[in-house]
Enzyme design. Structure first.
Site, mmCIF file in Angstrom:
data_model
loop_
_atom_site.group_PDB
_atom_site.id
_atom_site.type_symbol
_atom_site.label_atom_id
_atom_site.label_comp_id
_atom_site.label_asym_id
_atom_site.label_seq_id
_atom_site.Cartn_x
_atom_site.Cartn_y
_atom_site.Cartn_z
ATOM 1 N N GLU A 161 0.806 -1.237 0.000
ATOM 2 C CA GLU A 161 0.000 0.000 0.000
ATOM 3 C C GLU A 161 0.837 1.284 0.000
ATOM 4 O OE1 GLU A 161 -2.871 -0.494 3.161
ATOM 5 O OE2 GLU A 161 -3.468 -2.456 2.405
ATOM 6 N N GLU A 266 -6.075 -10.942 -1.529
ATOM 7 C CA GLU A 266 -6.945 -10.759 -0.361
ATOM 8 C C GLU A 266 -8.413 -10.735 -0.795
ATOM 9 O OE1 GLU A 266 -5.628 -7.400 2.016
ATOM 10 O OE2 GLU A 266 -3.527 -7.893 1.702
HETATM 11 O O1 G3I Z 1 -5.134 -7.937 18.672
HETATM 12 C C1 G3I Z 1 -6.057 -6.959 19.150
HETATM 13 C C2 G3I Z 1 -6.753 -7.460 20.364
HETATM 14 O O2 G3I Z 1 -5.797 -7.627 21.379
HETATM 15 C C3 G3I Z 1 -7.833 -6.441 20.774
HETATM 16 O O3 G3I Z 1 -8.554 -6.943 21.844
HETATM 17 C C4 G3I Z 1 -8.779 -6.176 19.616
HETATM 18 C C5 G3I Z 1 -9.816 -5.111 19.942
HETATM 19 O O4 G3I Z 1 -10.317 -4.491 18.777
HETATM 20 O O5 G3I Z 1 -8.044 -5.746 18.514
HETATM 21 C C6 G3I Z 1 -7.087 -6.695 18.087
HETATM 22 O O6 G3I Z 1 -6.414 -6.183 16.996
HETATM 23 C C7 G3I Z 1 -7.108 -6.157 15.770
HETATM 24 C C8 G3I Z 1 -6.331 -6.972 14.760
HETATM 25 O O7 G3I Z 1 -6.917 -6.851 13.517
HETATM 26 C C9 G3I Z 1 -6.272 -8.466 15.126
HETATM 27 O O8 G3I Z 1 -7.547 -9.005 15.147
HETATM 28 C C10 G3I Z 1 -7.219 -4.704 15.322
HETATM 29 O O9 G3I Z 1 -8.077 -3.997 16.197
HETATM 30 C C11 G3I Z 1 -7.758 -4.649 13.929
HETATM 31 O O10 G3I Z 1 -7.690 -3.308 13.439
HETATM 32 C C12 G3I Z 1 -6.915 -5.529 13.012
HETATM 33 O O11 G3I Z 1 -7.490 -5.491 11.744
HETATM 34 C C13 G3I Z 1 -6.711 -6.046 10.711
HETATM 35 C C14 G3I Z 1 -6.399 -4.961 9.684
HETATM 36 O O12 G3I Z 1 -5.692 -5.537 8.609
HETATM 37 C C15 G3I Z 1 -5.562 -3.855 10.270
HETATM 38 O O13 G3I Z 1 -5.231 -2.933 9.320
HETATM 39 C C16 G3I Z 1 -7.520 -7.146 10.065
HETATM 40 O O14 G3I Z 1 -7.670 -8.232 10.956
HETATM 41 C C17 G3I Z 1 -6.820 -7.652 8.800
HETATM 42 O O15 G3I Z 1 -7.676 -8.491 8.094
HETATM 43 C C18 G3I Z 1 -6.480 -6.462 7.904
HETATM 44 O O16 G3I Z 1 -5.762 -6.925 6.787
HETATM 45 C C19 G3I Z 1 -5.401 -5.952 5.815
HETATM 46 C C20 G3I Z 1 -4.152 -6.461 5.116
HETATM 47 O O17 G3I Z 1 -3.153 -6.745 6.058
HETATM 48 C C21 G3I Z 1 -3.650 -5.453 4.096
HETATM 49 N N1 G3I Z 1 -4.690 -5.117 3.159
HETATM 50 C C22 G3I Z 1 -5.940 -4.673 3.743
HETATM 51 C C23 G3I Z 1 -6.459 -5.718 4.732
HETATM 52 C C24 G3I Z 1 -7.798 -5.319 5.237
HETATM 53 O O18 G3I Z 1 -7.710 -4.126 5.983
#
Ligand code: G3I
Length: 377
Positions: A161, A266
């Site tokens: 990105e 993805e």
């Molecule tokens: O690990 C913490 C946990 O400890 C906490 O309790 C919880 C509360 O919200 O959050 C958890 O972290 C989350 C993490 O995923 C793991 O589940 C974050 O809030 C959440 O923002 C994060 O989202 C991820 C996102 O990337 C972040 O940018 C998504 O799972 C993941 O699918 C997404 O993947 C991205 C690719 O890497 C790049 N392309 C876009 C794609 C979608 O956004």
């Protein structure tokens, strides 16, 4: 007497024919593809992104399904900088090791996601202001992470990105501190750390003509300066309505004309309304106001039959395009194993019930899955 003999031999012939036919049908049945990876084995790899819960083994159903249906894996979050290199001098490899171990055990294509990305970056990196210091930080990170999995991780999303929607370079910490040379620098380091790994530039909305032009510029610059890049990863977070097949196709063609492979890294298809589709909702604003709004969560229990069919048709159109350009495509990875583990249940609005993948919350095959299995390839 003669008649009885004739009748007997006729009966034997009929019995033989029936058993022969049943055998043929059985054979046809066993030749029929029964899994995604089998159905597309001559076309491209079929992958799934794995969550922390799945990698750690707590979600047995997901792993069983993964092993049956997919032949490539990507870690959804666990190799991102903030997870794997949270402090300057400490790396956390426990989950990443499990992830790679799982892929090796199942003989799967293993993807590393992702080395240089402005998001989910460790906070200590975000404070670096000096170009030499940032360069040496990236060097240590890539050498250590890629080096550890040398010969095991097949493909790396090296830079993620780096582009804005208009194709210009995103003002990330990397661009601001090091200038645009950080991209070539990251690719060179990755190639050096594992010369046999495939190296990919990965981004979303790569079907957009302006962003497509940005990718083409970026890849050409790398190639002209002799930097190895093997592929462009189109993330493919799509919806029932868009992007158009034509826009996707134009990007596949443009990227492959650069001599690199295209992968869909993805893939998911949201079936829920998005706030920016509503009048006056700006993308930047907070969407908390929509949490709990039934209008934004129309399928809280299950998808309606007509929505299932719409989703199946969308996947069918998408995969027909992929098959048409299979010579240019190396991998199609779904962003999750099943609907229950999709990030789209919590984005852009928390706590919704989305249904974007091929398997439902009970790990059952959806109509979309069956449609893909019937595609003639
Ligand atoms: O690990 C913490 C946990 O400890 C906490 O309790 C919880 C509360 O919200 O959050 C958890 O972290 C989350 C993490 O995923 C793991 O589940 C974050 O809030 C959440 O923002 C994060 O989202 C991820 C996102 O990337 C972040 O940018 C998504 O799972 C993941 O699918 C997404 O993947 C991205 C690719 O890497 C790049 N392309 C876009 C794609 C979608 O956004």
């Amino acid at each position: 007497m003669i008649n009885t003999a004739k009748i007997l031999s006729l009966l034997i012939v009929i019995i033989l024919c029936i058993s022969c036919d049943t055998e043929k049908k059985e054979k046809q049945k066993t030749n029929e593809p029964t899994t995604l990876k089998d159905n597309f084995k001559n076309n491209f790899l079929i992958g799934a992104a794995l969550s922390n819960t799945q990698i750690s083994g707590a979600d047995k159903n997901a792993i069983n399904l993964l092993e049956k249906e997919f032949n490539s894996i990507t870690p959804e979050n666990d190799m991102k900088w903030e997870q794997i290199h949270p402090e300057k001098d400490s790396f956390y490899f426990e989950i990443a090791d499990k992830y790679v171990g799982l892929g090796l055990k199942e003989n799967m294509h293993i993807v590393g996601h992702t080395l240089v990305w402005h998001s989910q970056l460790a906070p200590w990196v975000q404070n670096i202001k000096d170009s030499t210091e940032l360069a040496s930080t990236i060097k240590t990170h890539i050498n250590k992470v890629v080096g550890r999995y040398k010969g095991k991780i097949d493909t790396w999303d090296v830079v993620n990105e780096a582009l804005n929607e208009d194709g210009t370079l995103r003002e990330s910490i990397f661009l601001n501190v090091m200038g645009e040379k950080y991209i070539a620098y990251a690719f060179k380091l990755a190639a050096h750390a594992d010369p046999n790994a495939k190296l990919v530039y990965n981004d979303y909305n790569l079907w957009k003509p302006e962003k497509r032009a940005g990718v083409v510029r970026l890849v050409k610059q790398l190639q002209e300066s002799g930097v190895k890049i093997d592929g462009v990863g189109m993330q493919a977070h799509w919806s029932l309505e868009g992007p158009s097949i034509e826009d996707i196709e134009n990007s596949i063609i443009a990227y492959s004309q650069l001599g690199v492979k295209v992968s869909f890294t993805e893939l998911d298809v949201t079936v829920l309304p998005n706030p920016w589709d509503l009048n006056g909702a700006a993308v930047e604003q907070s969407y908390e106001q929509y949490e709990g709004d039934p209008k934004m969560n129309p399928y809280p229990v299950k998808l309606t039959d007509s929505a299932q069919t719409q989703l199946a048709k969308r996947y069918q159109d998408i995969f027909n395009l992929f098959l048409k350009h299979q010579d240019k495509i190396s991998r199609v990875t779904f962003w999750g194993v099943n609907d229950g583990s999709s990030w789209l249940n919590n984005w852009p609005i928390q706590g919704r019930t989305n249904h974007p993948l091929l398997f439902d919350r009970q790990f059952q095959q959806k109509e979309a899955y069956k449609t893909l299995l019937n595609l003639n390839n």
